[in-house]
Design a protein around this motif. Sequence first.
Motif, PDB file in Angstrom:
ATOM      1  N   TYR A 131      -8.684 -60.411 -50.623  1.00 58.02           N
ATOM      2  CA  TYR A 131      -9.487 -60.424 -51.841  1.00 58.02           C
ATOM      3  C   TYR A 131      -8.683 -61.094 -52.930  1.00 58.02           C
ATOM      4  O   TYR A 131      -7.480 -60.825 -53.068  1.00 58.02           O
ATOM      5  N   GLU A 167     -11.856 -54.831 -48.222  1.00 58.97           N
ATOM      6  CA  GLU A 167     -11.674 -55.914 -49.202  1.00 58.97           C
ATOM      7  C   GLU A 167     -12.555 -55.674 -50.431  1.00 58.97           C
ATOM      8  O   GLU A 167     -12.135 -55.942 -51.560  1.00 58.97           O
ATOM      9  N   HIS A 170     -10.844 -53.458 -52.768  1.00 64.59           N
ATOM     10  CA  HIS A 170      -9.916 -54.121 -53.703  1.00 64.59           C
ATOM     11  C   HIS A 170     -10.670 -54.671 -54.911  1.00 64.59           C
ATOM     12  O   HIS A 170     -10.143 -54.693 -56.029  1.00 64.59           O
ATOM     13  N   GLN A 173     -11.086 -51.958 -57.314  1.00 63.95           N
ATOM     14  CA  GLN A 173      -9.839 -51.727 -58.046  1.00 63.95           C
ATOM     15  C   GLN A 173      -9.672 -52.727 -59.191  1.00 63.95           C
ATOM     16  O   GLN A 173      -9.060 -52.414 -60.209  1.00 63.95           O
ATOM     17  N   SER A 179      -5.954 -52.537 -60.404  1.00 60.68           N
ATOM     18  CA  SER A 179      -5.107 -53.633 -59.905  1.00 60.68           C
ATOM     19  C   SER A 179      -4.190 -54.161 -60.995  1.00 60.68           C
ATOM     20  O   SER A 179      -3.015 -54.452 -60.763  1.00 60.68           O
ATOM     21  N   GLN A 201      -2.154 -48.595 -53.264  1.00 62.17           N
ATOM     22  CA  GLN A 201      -3.313 -49.447 -53.567  1.00 62.17           C
ATOM     23  C   GLN A 201      -4.111 -49.738 -52.283  1.00 62.17           C
ATOM     24  O   GLN A 201      -5.340 -49.681 -52.283  1.00 62.17           O
ATOM     25  N   GLU A 202      -3.395 -50.041 -51.209  1.00 67.14           N
ATOM     26  CA  GLU A 202      -4.068 -50.340 -49.937  1.00 67.14           C
ATOM     27  C   GLU A 202      -4.772 -49.106 -49.375  1.00 67.14           C
ATOM     28  O   GLU A 202      -5.883 -49.204 -48.862  1.00 67.14           O
ATOM     29  N   ALA A 205      -7.962 -48.581 -51.083  1.00 66.11           N
ATOM     30  CA  ALA A 205      -9.005 -49.491 -50.585  1.00 66.11           C
ATOM     31  C   ALA A 205      -9.556 -48.983 -49.249  1.00 66.11           C
ATOM     32  O   ALA A 205     -10.757 -49.099 -48.979  1.00 66.11           O
TER      33      ALA A 205
END
Length: 285
Positions: A131, A167, A170, A173, A179, A201-202, A205
């Motif tokens: 992304y 994705e 993301h 985020q 992000s 963060q991952e 997602a």
Amino acid sequence: MRWQGREGSGNVEDRRGSRVGGVGLPLGGGIGGIVLVLLLSAVTGQNPLDLIGALGGGTGGGVQVDPSGSAPPADDPQAQFVSVVLKDTEDTFGQIFQQAGGAYQPPALVLFSDATQSACGLGQAAMGPFYCPGDQKVYIDLSFFRDLDERFGAPGDFAQAYVVAHEVGHHIQTLTGLSEKVNAARQRGDEVAANQLSVRQELQADCYAGVWGNHAAARGLLETGDVEEGLRAAAAIGDDRLQKQSQGRVVPESFTHGSSEQRVLWLRRGLESGQLDACNTFSAR
Ligand SMILES: [Zn+2]
């Protein structure tokens, strides 16, 4: 998944069979440009001179259609499947954002083959799906789904849908400003701290992908075995398993996506709760 005959998204951009052209390339001209051309030709299998022509032809810019006409039809089943999943994420997150008093701005999804330009630089098939916050687009070369099955041992349509939804996670985020905060913190921190932020963060997602899966199940899209397919995919692309495959050992400090166990845990949390609030990976230990 029961996806056939369902409406697809209007936000799919099909660049398959096109090649990278003109403006906006990350490295520009000179030596960098030549290195890029050689890299590109290694990736695309095209004659480098051919590509220099494509890069140098400054007038049109953007993407040029490959005259060999290798683009698959826009309505092939795999492209349609991705489009239906994207549409379903739009419905799910549209509803969730609306209930919270906001409006969901969906991302575009770019289908490409081999390489394509993005606001984040040159996107290449070998990178896997990604992304780009800069243009708010999800990029997928559909050959990744074959890898998911054959290299990572995670077949099935829901495994593929999980990748798309991750994705899109993301993108959420980016919409929530998460992000940006992570990037700011990353620029201040050391590498280990940055990797830890990246893992959280991952995993978030992954959890958001699970939230979509929960709503898809409520709409009757899921079939027996789908959830297992998704969990198998999450486990297959955990950093520990990938590292063991590629270098024979596991280095947790270098994880950027989380272990198989963590990925399964957070995907499951989203699947079970159906709530974005359940995905606060940043406050979890
Ligand atoms: Zn990711």
